[in-house]
Every structure is written in C-alpha cells, then in structure tokens.
Design a protein around this motif. Structure first.
Motif, PDB file in Angstrom:
ATOM      1  N   THR A 143     -38.470 -33.116 -22.891  1.00  0.00           N
ATOM      2  CA  THR A 143     -38.682 -33.801 -21.622  1.00  0.00           C
ATOM      3  C   THR A 143     -39.429 -32.901 -20.645  1.00  0.00           C
ATOM      4  O   THR A 143     -39.144 -31.710 -20.532  1.00  0.00           O
ATOM      5  CB  THR A 143     -37.331 -34.208 -21.004  1.00  0.00           C
ATOM      6  N   ASP A 145     -41.040 -32.394 -16.512  1.00  0.00           N
ATOM      7  CA  ASP A 145     -40.583 -32.661 -15.151  1.00  0.00           C
ATOM      8  C   ASP A 145     -41.726 -32.647 -14.164  1.00  0.00           C
ATOM      9  O   ASP A 145     -42.635 -31.813 -14.259  1.00  0.00           O
ATOM     10  CB  ASP A 145     -39.561 -31.602 -14.707  1.00  0.00           C
ATOM     11  N   THR A 175     -42.372 -40.459  -5.835  1.00  0.00           N
ATOM     12  CA  THR A 175     -41.335 -40.014  -6.757  1.00  0.00           C
ATOM     13  C   THR A 175     -40.686 -41.203  -7.451  1.00  0.00           C
ATOM     14  O   THR A 175     -40.479 -41.205  -8.673  1.00  0.00           O
ATOM     15  CB  THR A 175     -40.260 -39.206  -5.996  1.00  0.00           C
ATOM     16  N   ALA A 179     -41.134 -42.091 -11.428  1.00  0.00           N
ATOM     17  CA  ALA A 179     -39.918 -42.075 -12.242  1.00  0.00           C
ATOM     18  C   ALA A 179     -39.799 -43.364 -13.050  1.00  0.00           C
ATOM     19  O   ALA A 179     -39.427 -43.345 -14.235  1.00  0.00           O
ATOM     20  CB  ALA A 179     -38.690 -41.878 -11.349  1.00  0.00           C
ATOM     21  N   ALA A 183     -40.366 -42.540 -17.297  1.00  0.00           N
ATOM     22  CA  ALA A 183     -39.130 -42.367 -18.066  1.00  0.00           C
ATOM     23  C   ALA A 183     -39.287 -42.996 -19.448  1.00  0.00           C
ATOM     24  O   ALA A 183     -39.984 -43.985 -19.612  1.00  0.00           O
ATOM     25  CB  ALA A 183     -37.967 -43.012 -17.320  1.00  0.00           C
ATOM     26  N   LYS A 187     -39.159 -36.696 -16.349  1.00  0.00           N
ATOM     27  CA  LYS A 187     -38.261 -36.895 -15.216  1.00  0.00           C
ATOM     28  C   LYS A 187     -39.027 -36.571 -13.933  1.00  0.00           C
ATOM     29  O   LYS A 187     -39.765 -35.587 -13.886  1.00  0.00           O
ATOM     30  CB  LYS A 187     -37.026 -35.989 -15.323  1.00  0.00           C
ATOM     31  N   VAL A 188     -38.836 -37.399 -12.925  1.00  0.00           N
ATOM     32  CA  VAL A 188     -39.554 -37.204 -11.660  1.00  0.00           C
ATOM     33  C   VAL A 188     -38.540 -37.206 -10.521  1.00  0.00           C
ATOM     34  O   VAL A 188     -37.818 -38.189 -10.322  1.00  0.00           O
ATOM     35  CB  VAL A 188     -40.609 -38.298 -11.423  1.00  0.00           C
ATOM     36  N   ASN A 189     -38.480 -36.100  -9.784  1.00  0.00           N
ATOM     37  CA  ASN A 189     -37.519 -35.965  -8.698  1.00  0.00           C
ATOM     38  C   ASN A 189     -38.155 -35.260  -7.511  1.00  0.00           C
ATOM     39  O   ASN A 189     -39.229 -34.661  -7.620  1.00  0.00           O
ATOM     40  CB  ASN A 189     -36.295 -35.170  -9.163  1.00  0.00           C
ATOM     41  N   LEU A 232     -32.672 -29.208 -11.900  1.00  0.00           N
ATOM     42  CA  LEU A 232     -33.441 -30.361 -12.361  1.00  0.00           C
ATOM     43  C   LEU A 232     -34.088 -30.099 -13.719  1.00  0.00           C
ATOM     44  O   LEU A 232     -34.115 -30.981 -14.583  1.00  0.00           O
ATOM     45  CB  LEU A 232     -34.506 -30.724 -11.325  1.00  0.00           C
ATOM     46  N   THR A 239     -33.307 -38.576 -12.685  1.00  0.00           N
ATOM     47  CA  THR A 239     -34.695 -38.924 -12.390  1.00  0.00           C
ATOM     48  C   THR A 239     -34.718 -39.930 -11.246  1.00  0.00           C
ATOM     49  O   THR A 239     -33.752 -40.665 -11.016  1.00  0.00           O
ATOM     50  CB  THR A 239     -35.424 -39.495 -13.627  1.00  0.00           C
ATOM     51  N   GLY A 240     -35.821 -39.928 -10.503  1.00  0.00           N
ATOM     52  CA  GLY A 240     -35.973 -40.861  -9.399  1.00  0.00           C
ATOM     53  C   GLY A 240     -35.092 -40.558  -8.207  1.00  0.00           C
ATOM     54  O   GLY A 240     -34.776 -41.445  -7.419  1.00  0.00           O
ATOM     55  N   ARG A 241     -34.715 -39.292  -8.040  1.00  0.00           N
ATOM     56  CA  ARG A 241     -33.820 -38.906  -6.953  1.00  0.00           C
ATOM     57  C   ARG A 241     -34.473 -37.896  -6.027  1.00  0.00           C
ATOM     58  O   ARG A 241     -35.327 -37.117  -6.437  1.00  0.00           O
ATOM     59  CB  ARG A 241     -32.529 -38.318  -7.512  1.00  0.00           C
TER      60      ARG A 241
END
Length: 254
Positions: A143, A145, A175, A179, A183, A187-189, A232, A239-241
């Motif tokens: 994964t 990031d 973001t 995300a 996904a 992962k996108v944060n 992270l 993700t998405g946070r």
C-alpha cells in the motif's frame, strides 16, 4: 551514506528545506526510506539533506516548468512509497482599503494575487503532483500513501488569513476525493496542525498568547508531525481522514 542502509521505499516530501519538512526528511532517511525532496531556496537544511544523500530538487512551485522538472526527476524511481505534501506559504489577506484609496481594479488584482498564490501552493500543486505521480504510487510493492499537511484553520476559518484557510480546506477536500478514488491501493490522509513550533523572531508576548489557545499549552515541536506521519505509514486501514494536531484547541474556541 549516513543512516540506515535498509531501503523501505521512496518517500517524496515537498518543501523540506526547513522546520517540519526538514525534520521529517532527515528522520525518515535515518529509518531506511529513500528521500526525494523539493526546495525553492537553498538553506543550511538542504545542505544537511544533501550530506545525508537525500535527493534534493530545486523547484519553484509557482512555475509549471519547475513542477514539470520536479516530476521528471522522479524518472529514476519506478515506484513511490509515499508523497508528503508539506510545501506551504502563510500569506495574510491584504487589509481592506480606506475609501477611495485604490481603484476597484487594483483592489481586485491585489486580492486575486493572494488568493491565487495560496491555492497554487496548497491545492493546485498537490493536485497536479498526485495525478502525475499516481502510476509510481500504484507501482509500490504494498500500500502507498498520500499525506497532505493542512491546518487547524481549514475547519474553523481565519479572519485575517481567509485565502490561506480556504486553500487548506480545498486540500482537505482533495484528501476525501482521492481516498475514494484510490482505495485500497493508496491510502490518502491529511494532518492538520495548529501550533507546532515557533519562529525564532516570535516575541514572548506572542508565544504566551499562542500557547494559551490550546488545552495542552505546549509547543510540541516537529516530531509530533513525524510521529503522525509514521502512524499513517504503518496503518493498514486509515484513509480519507484528517488527523488534528491541535492540543485540544478546538475545545478552547470562544
């Protein structure tokens, strides 16, 4: 080469010449990641990164040609483990003019310049880099990031930095969109700090006032951001946070 010889993958950090970006780049290099960073102006921090065998690429992100140069510098890397968008500019809104001080057009031009610059650095550049480098993120062994550095004001606004706050809010929205799109492979944060570290020229009165804004009332330092980045990177699920680093400041708003 200093630091660990283990290669955990390539991490890209924008704006790593000083402060938080510099601290994270040096620490991640020591932990075995291969770092590629951008900088606009040569600093002692960049010299330290180069000494540590970090790949440093000069790029003025106000220029599309420089953005292209930075992207082209990634050609040597078939895969990217993470992109950390740290490049930032903190520009206040221009004070509203007195009656008849400026022409309408002059006022519009000045306000537009601030707004455009804030959104260029904080929203457009991450958007462009993420799209351009997506194939390399998808090529990561595990994964990958994307981490956006936003700001506490993205969720509460700012009376004197409206364009800045709006640009960071735009980045938080990116973001969410990324995300959803990427996904489960990427992962996108976001990380949303309030006060992390003072500037050298901040006087004592300002420091006391700033510390009083949060429940924890401390200057946590750049390692607080680093530890959140590592959290992270090591997560298999988040993700998405947007993770707030505000010392409880959200509970001390008037």
């Amino acid at each position: 080469m200093s630091g660990s010889t283990t290669n955990k993958g390539v991490i890209v950090i924008t704006g790593a010449g000083q402060r938080v970006g510099l601290h994270c780049a040096l620490a991640l290099q020591q932990q075995g990641y291969q770092l590629v960073v951008s900088y606009r102006t040569a600093t002692p921090g960049i010299a330290a990164l180069q000494q540590a065998d970090v790949h440093c690429v000069r790029a003025d992100f106000n220029q599309l040609t420089d953005i292209a140069t930075f992207i082209e510098a990634m050609a040597a890397y078939p895969a990217i483990r993470a992109i950390i968008h740290n490049a930032s500019s903190w520009q206040p809104d221009i004070p509203l003019p007195q009656q008849n001080e400026h022409s309408v057009l002059t006022q519009l031009q000045q306000d537009a310049a601030v707004f455009d610059h804030m959104h260029q650095i904080h929203a457009k550049v991450p958007y462009l880099l993420n799209r351009a480098l997506l194939p390399k993120l998808l090529a990561a062994e595990d994964t990958a990031d994307i981490i956006h550095l936003t700001d506490f004001v993205a969720s509460v606004g700012s009376s004197k930095h409206q364009a800045y706050a709006a640009s960071k809010a735009a980045l938080e929205n990116l973001t969410l969109s990324l995300a959803r799109q990427l996904a489960p492979k990427v992962k996108v944060n976001a990380i949303a700090p309030a006060l992390v570290m003072f500037n050298e020229n901040d006087d004592e009165a300002y420091r006391i006032k700033a510390l009083a804004k949060s429940l924890m009332a401390v200057e946590p330092g750049p390692d607080e951001v680093l530890q959140t980045v590592l959290y992270l990177l090591n997560s298999n699920y988040i993700t998405g946070r947007s993770l707030p680093l505000d010392g409880g400041r959200h509970l001390k708003l008037p």
